[in-house]
Design a protein around this motif. Structure first.
Motif, short mmCIF file in Angstrom:
data_model
loop_
_atom_site.label_atom_id
_atom_site.label_comp_id
_atom_site.label_asym_id
_atom_site.label_seq_id
_atom_site.Cartn_x
_atom_site.Cartn_y
_atom_site.Cartn_z
N LYS A 127 93.25 22.47 26.28
CA LYS A 127 92.88 21.21 26.91
C LYS A 127 91.70 21.47 27.82
N PHE A 128 90.61 20.73 27.59
CA PHE A 128 89.40 20.85 28.41
C PHE A 128 89.49 19.90 29.59
N LEU A 129 89.16 20.39 30.79
CA LEU A 129 89.25 19.62 32.04
C LEU A 129 90.61 18.91 32.13
N PRO A 130 91.70 19.66 32.14
CA PRO A 130 93.02 19.03 32.17
C PRO A 130 93.33 18.42 33.54
N GLU A 131 94.15 17.40 33.53
CA GLU A 131 94.67 16.87 34.78
C GLU A 131 95.59 17.91 35.40
N PRO A 132 95.57 18.05 36.73
CA PRO A 132 96.48 19.02 37.35
C PRO A 132 97.93 18.57 37.19
N GLY A 133 98.83 19.54 37.24
CA GLY A 133 100.24 19.22 37.14
C GLY A 133 101.00 20.24 36.33
N ARG A 134 102.21 19.86 35.95
CA ARG A 134 103.10 20.74 35.22
C ARG A 134 102.95 20.54 33.72
N TYR A 135 102.74 21.64 33.00
CA TYR A 135 102.59 21.61 31.55
C TYR A 135 103.67 22.47 30.91
N THR A 136 103.97 22.16 29.65
CA THR A 136 104.96 22.92 28.90
C THR A 136 104.43 23.22 27.52
N ALA A 137 104.54 24.48 27.11
CA ALA A 137 104.19 24.89 25.75
C ALA A 137 105.48 25.27 25.03
N TYR A 138 105.57 24.87 23.76
CA TYR A 138 106.73 25.20 22.93
C TYR A 138 106.26 25.99 21.71
N VAL A 139 106.90 27.14 21.49
CA VAL A 139 106.68 27.91 20.27
C VAL A 139 107.86 27.63 19.35
N PHE A 140 107.57 27.15 18.15
CA PHE A 140 108.59 26.71 17.20
C PHE A 140 108.50 27.56 15.93
N ALA A 141 109.60 28.24 15.60
CA ALA A 141 109.66 29.01 14.36
C ALA A 141 110.11 28.09 13.25
N GLN A 142 109.15 27.44 12.60
CA GLN A 142 109.49 26.48 11.55
C GLN A 142 110.15 27.18 10.36
N PHE A 143 109.60 28.34 10.00
CA PHE A 143 110.18 29.15 8.92
C PHE A 143 110.44 30.55 9.48
N PRO A 144 111.63 30.82 10.01
CA PRO A 144 111.92 32.15 10.54
C PRO A 144 112.11 33.15 9.42
N GLY A 145 111.63 34.38 9.64
CA GLY A 145 111.77 35.42 8.64
C GLY A 145 113.08 36.17 8.72
N GLY A 146 113.89 35.88 9.73
CA GLY A 146 115.17 36.55 9.91
C GLY A 146 115.95 35.88 11.02
N PRO A 147 117.11 36.42 11.39
CA PRO A 147 117.93 35.79 12.44
C PRO A 147 117.31 35.85 13.82
N VAL A 148 116.38 36.78 14.06
CA VAL A 148 115.68 36.90 15.34
C VAL A 148 114.17 36.85 15.07
N VAL A 149 113.48 36.07 15.88
CA VAL A 149 112.04 35.91 15.72
C VAL A 149 111.33 36.64 16.87
N ASP A 150 110.52 37.61 16.52
CA ASP A 150 109.71 38.32 17.50
C ASP A 150 108.28 37.77 17.45
N PHE A 151 107.72 37.50 18.60
CA PHE A 151 106.39 36.90 18.64
C PHE A 151 105.71 37.21 19.96
#
Length: 297
Positions: free
Chosen positions: A202-226
């Protein structure tokens, strides 16, 4: 910008219409003539001039121009975008056009002609950390509260030039997606099919609290390392120095090239900087600039 519009008295009596401006914060709007008097069925041409005052560069401001008489009124909506360094607001992919560039060779298209100068914050590193999370449903739909999703909260201070978040995995059987939110509002999604090298910004973002989500849409196993990385570039920050090279004059609409090279060798990793320009005393936001230092360089 100067344009004309035609007003017509559709009533049955002579009437005087007076102009007014609503919204369009930061724009200087002139309507000539400011009022018109028309007999029934008669028309008049008015000239409207829009100039930038304190409105942000390369951002839309909206409002309207109206004419009101005793019995009738007319109104036209207006959206204005002062052209700073990019004539196009968005690229063909829907992303803000021309804001992300490489320090080895970047470009701008100024909306002005004459002398101009620039400055840079220098480069700050992308911070990366390794994580693991339980896998969710294979081929599932993104749900912030479901398994297979990792949440990252961070605060963006005022006067931030840009935020970048990214994710990746070494597992070729895993496909990751990335979503960036401010509160409940989706700011950016990076969910290209079958690649885990995802990036949101995001360019010139408004100040405040942000949240990023990493989603394993197709996991390669029972545990996802990233890996998850993020960088917050302060607009007035001073990071390790870099030299910004650009022409001393600009021509409206012509492509101007620049480079932003570190003054000293950077350690291995990815780095981000911000450039900003000035013309006739006006400060114009520039680019988020990227460079990479590899161990073999």
């Amino acid at each position: 910008m100067t344009l004309t519009r035609t007003l017509t008295n559709v009533g049955k009596a002579r009437e005087t219409y007076r102009s007014s401006v609503s919204g369009l914060n930061g724009m200087k709007v002139t309507v000539t003539p400011a009022s018109v008097t028309l007999a029934p069925g008669r028309s008049a041409t008015v000239t409207i001039t829009l100039r930038r005052g304190s409105a942000p560069w390369d951002r839309y401001v909206t409002g309207s121009i109206g004419w009101r008489g005793k019995a009738h009124s007319a109104r036209i909506p207006v959206a204005a975008r002062p052209w700073g360094i990019m004539p196009r607001p968005y690229g063909d992919d829907g992303e803000e056009f021309g804001r992300m560039t490489s320090g080895a060779s970047g470009s701008i298209q100024p909306g002005f002609t004459g002398r101009f100068a620039g400055r840079s914050t220098g480069y700050t590193p992308m911070q990366r950390t390794s994580y693991s999370m339980p896998a969710g449903v294979y081929g599932g739909v993104f749900d912030p509260g479901a398994a297979g999703v990792k949440k990252f909260d961070f605060t963006v201070p005022a006067n931030t030039a840009g935020i970048m978040v990214e994710t990746n995995t070494e597992d070729p059987n895993t496909n990751l997606d990335l979503y960036l939110y401010k509160g409940d509002t989706l700011i950016y999604s990076s969910d290209r099919f079958w690649t885990s090298a995802e990036q949101a910004y995001k360019f010139l973002p408004e100040p405040g609290r942000y949240t990023a989500y990493v989603f394993a849409q197709f996991p390669g196993g029972p545990v996802v390392d990233f890996q998850f990385g993020h960088a917050i570039v302060g607009r007035n920050a001073k990071y390790p120095g870099a030299t910004l090279t650009l022409p001393s004059t600009a021509e409206r609409g012509a492509t101007q090239s620049f480079t932003l090279k570190p003054n000293k060798p950077l350690p291995e990793g990815d780095f981000w900087a911000y450039t900003e320009y000035s013309h006739d005393g006006a400060v114009i936001p520039g680019n988020l600039v990227y460079t990479q230092q590899s161990s073999w360089q």
